[in-house]
Motif scaffolding. Sequence first.
Motif, PDB file in Angstrom:
ATOM      1  N   GLU A  81       0.844  -1.201   0.000  1.00 18.35           N
ATOM      2  CA  GLU A  81       0.000   0.000   0.000  1.00 18.35           C
ATOM      3  C   GLU A  81       0.878   1.250   0.000  1.00 18.35           C
ATOM      4  OE1 GLU A  81      -3.216  -0.055  -0.221  1.00 18.35           O
ATOM      5  OE2 GLU A  81      -3.951  -1.900   0.678  1.00 18.35           O
ATOM      6  N   ASP A  82       0.441   2.263  -0.772  1.00 19.69           N
ATOM      7  CA  ASP A  82       1.085   3.568  -0.711  1.00 19.69           C
ATOM      8  C   ASP A  82       0.640   4.243   0.576  1.00 19.69           C
ATOM      9  OD1 ASP A  82       2.488   3.615  -3.183  1.00 19.69           O
ATOM     10  OD2 ASP A  82       0.591   3.958  -4.232  1.00 19.69           O
ATOM     11  N   VAL A  83       1.618   4.696   1.357  1.00 22.33           N
ATOM     12  CA  VAL A  83       1.326   5.295   2.650  1.00 22.33           C
ATOM     13  C   VAL A  83       1.853   6.724   2.668  1.00 22.33           C
ATOM     14  CG1 VAL A  83       1.807   5.170   5.134  1.00 22.33           C
ATOM     15  CG2 VAL A  83       1.364   3.077   3.846  1.00 22.33           C
ATOM     16  N   TYR A  84       1.019   7.647   3.148  1.00 25.43           N
ATOM     17  CA  TYR A  84       1.427   9.026   3.356  1.00 25.43           C
ATOM     18  C   TYR A  84       0.972   9.410   4.760  1.00 25.43           C
ATOM     19  CZ  TYR A  84       1.608  14.088   3.164  1.00 25.43           C
ATOM     20  OH  TYR A  84       1.891  15.409   3.451  1.00 25.43           O
ATOM     21  N   ILE A  85       1.923   9.803   5.610  1.00 21.01           N
ATOM     22  CA  ILE A  85       1.614  10.194   6.979  1.00 21.01           C
ATOM     23  C   ILE A  85       1.906  11.686   7.129  1.00 21.01           C
ATOM     24  CG2 ILE A  85       2.085   9.807   9.429  1.00 21.01           C
ATOM     25  CD1 ILE A  85       3.299   7.054   8.502  1.00 21.01           C
ATOM     26  N   HIS A  86       0.859  12.452   7.395  1.00 23.76           N
ATOM     27  CA  HIS A  86       1.032  13.886   7.627  1.00 23.76           C
ATOM     28  C   HIS A  86       1.769  14.065   8.953  1.00 23.76           C
ATOM     29  CE1 HIS A  86      -0.047  18.046   8.609  1.00 23.76           C
ATOM     30  NE2 HIS A  86      -0.106  18.202   7.279  1.00 23.76           N
ATOM     31  N   HIS A  87       2.673  15.025   9.011  1.00 26.42           N
ATOM     32  CA  HIS A  87       3.505  15.194  10.203  1.00 26.42           C
ATOM     33  C   HIS A  87       2.694  15.427  11.476  1.00 26.42           C
ATOM     34  CE1 HIS A  87       3.122  19.356   8.685  1.00 26.42           C
ATOM     35  NE2 HIS A  87       3.145  19.695   9.954  1.00 26.42           N
ATOM     36  N   ASP A  88       1.539  16.048  11.388  1.00 25.54           N
ATOM     37  CA  ASP A  88       0.712  16.253  12.582  1.00 25.54           C
ATOM     38  C   ASP A  88       0.109  14.951  13.099  1.00 25.54           C
ATOM     39  OD1 ASP A  88       1.159  18.966  12.849  1.00 25.54           O
ATOM     40  OD2 ASP A  88      -0.602  19.530  11.675  1.00 25.54           O
ATOM     41  N   ASP A  89       0.052  13.924  12.252  1.00 22.98           N
ATOM     42  CA  ASP A  89      -0.525  12.638  12.649  1.00 22.98           C
ATOM     43  C   ASP A  89       0.526  11.645  13.129  1.00 22.98           C
ATOM     44  OD1 ASP A  89      -3.014  13.617  11.926  1.00 22.98           O
ATOM     45  OD2 ASP A  89      -2.797  12.933   9.863  1.00 22.98           O
ATOM     46  N   LEU A  90       1.770  12.010  13.019  1.00 19.56           N
ATOM     47  CA  LEU A  90       2.870  11.153  13.475  1.00 19.56           C
ATOM     48  C   LEU A  90       3.038  11.389  14.976  1.00 19.56           C
ATOM     49  CD1 LEU A  90       5.103   9.187  12.771  1.00 19.56           C
ATOM     50  CD2 LEU A  90       6.518  11.128  12.113  1.00 19.56           C
ATOM     51  N   LEU A  91       2.570  10.432  15.768  1.00 17.08           N
ATOM     52  CA  LEU A  91       2.521  10.618  17.214  1.00 17.08           C
ATOM     53  C   LEU A  91       3.760  10.101  17.933  1.00 17.08           C
ATOM     54  CD1 LEU A  91      -1.182   9.621  17.907  1.00 17.08           C
ATOM     55  CD2 LEU A  91      -0.226  11.897  17.514  1.00 17.08           C
ATOM     56  N   GLY A  92       4.370   9.045  17.409  1.00 20.34           N
ATOM     57  CA  GLY A  92       5.504   8.498  18.142  1.00 20.34           C
ATOM     58  C   GLY A  92       6.232   7.418  17.386  1.00 20.34           C
ATOM     59  N   VAL A  93       7.379   7.055  17.947  1.00 20.33           N
ATOM     60  CA  VAL A  93       8.200   5.976  17.425  1.00 20.33           C
ATOM     61  C   VAL A  93       8.600   5.118  18.624  1.00 20.33           C
ATOM     62  CG1 VAL A  93      10.313   7.371  17.541  1.00 20.33           C
ATOM     63  CG2 VAL A  93      10.255   5.393  16.052  1.00 20.33           C
ATOM     64  N   PHE A  94       8.605   3.789  18.429  1.00 19.01           N
ATOM     65  CA  PHE A  94       8.991   2.936  19.541  1.00 19.01           C
ATOM     66  C   PHE A  94       9.556   1.615  19.034  1.00 19.01           C
ATOM     67  CE2 PHE A  94       4.629   1.747  18.700  1.00 19.01           C
ATOM     68  CZ  PHE A  94       4.568   0.377  18.948  1.00 19.01           C
ATOM     69  N   SER A  95      10.185   0.890  19.960  1.00 20.87           N
ATOM     70  CA  SER A  95      10.749  -0.411  19.655  1.00 20.87           C
ATOM     71  C   SER A  95      10.772  -1.257  20.920  1.00 20.87           C
ATOM     72  CB  SER A  95      12.175  -0.272  19.125  1.00 20.87           C
ATOM     73  OG  SER A  95      12.817  -1.538  19.100  1.00 20.87           O
ATOM     74  N   PRO A  96       9.989  -2.338  20.951  1.00 21.56           N
ATOM     75  CA  PRO A  96      10.050  -3.237  22.105  1.00 21.56           C
ATOM     76  C   PRO A  96      11.447  -3.861  22.254  1.00 21.56           C
ATOM     77  CG  PRO A  96       8.096  -3.695  20.785  1.00 21.56           C
ATOM     78  CD  PRO A  96       8.940  -2.733  20.001  1.00 21.56           C
ATOM     79  N   GLU A  97      12.089  -4.151  21.131  1.00 23.62           N
ATOM     80  CA  GLU A  97      13.425  -4.752  21.163  1.00 23.62           C
ATOM     81  C   GLU A  97      14.441  -3.809  21.803  1.00 23.62           C
ATOM     82  OE1 GLU A  97      11.069  -6.471  17.812  1.00 23.62           O
ATOM     83  OE2 GLU A  97      11.628  -4.425  18.326  1.00 23.62           O
ATOM     84  N   ALA A  98      14.332  -2.520  21.501  1.00 25.18           N
ATOM     85  CA  ALA A  98      15.264  -1.531  22.048  1.00 25.18           C
ATOM     86  C   ALA A  98      14.814  -1.041  23.429  1.00 25.18           C
ATOM     87  CB  ALA A  98      15.391  -0.346  21.100  1.00 25.18           C
ATOM     88  N   GLY A  99      13.554  -1.287  23.781  1.00 21.68           N
ATOM     89  CA  GLY A  99      13.030  -0.791  25.039  1.00 21.68           C
ATOM     90  C   GLY A  99      12.926   0.725  25.062  1.00 21.68           C
TER      91      GLY A  99
END
Length: 142
Positions: free
Chosen positions: A79-97
Amino acid sequence: MKKQIEYLQRLFYDIWNDFGSVYLLVRYSGSTVIGKRGFTEEEKKQGLVLVFNNKTNAKIDWDSEGNVSCILAFGARREDVYIHHDDLLGVFSPEAGVQLVRSDAGKEPQPAEDDAGHGDTGQVVSLSTYRKKGTKKGEHHG
């Protein structure tokens, strides 16, 4: 680009390079497009977690405002994905904790007192509440 988005972008690539996968937390709005798949009714209310790794995605573009464009695999479908910057809430990684979640996304900043002590604020805890508590000289928390 907002400073928060720069932090998310840097952490995104650091985690992906170090651990091979990273997750983005995305809020629903009319500005963000998740290909033909779209958002489910539950995702419209709760948000969507997108997984980035070498199997789901090989290329991602961040424009100067912090908007994200890419092609993501959802099962066998791409799928083509476009995320508007105002909708980008966070980044995370369970592996990195590690997780970094924006508190300013899509709203005007409010004084911490309005949010402090209310259980309906979700997972966001205002750190300013803790900063207001003075520590006596020689005393530390740890």
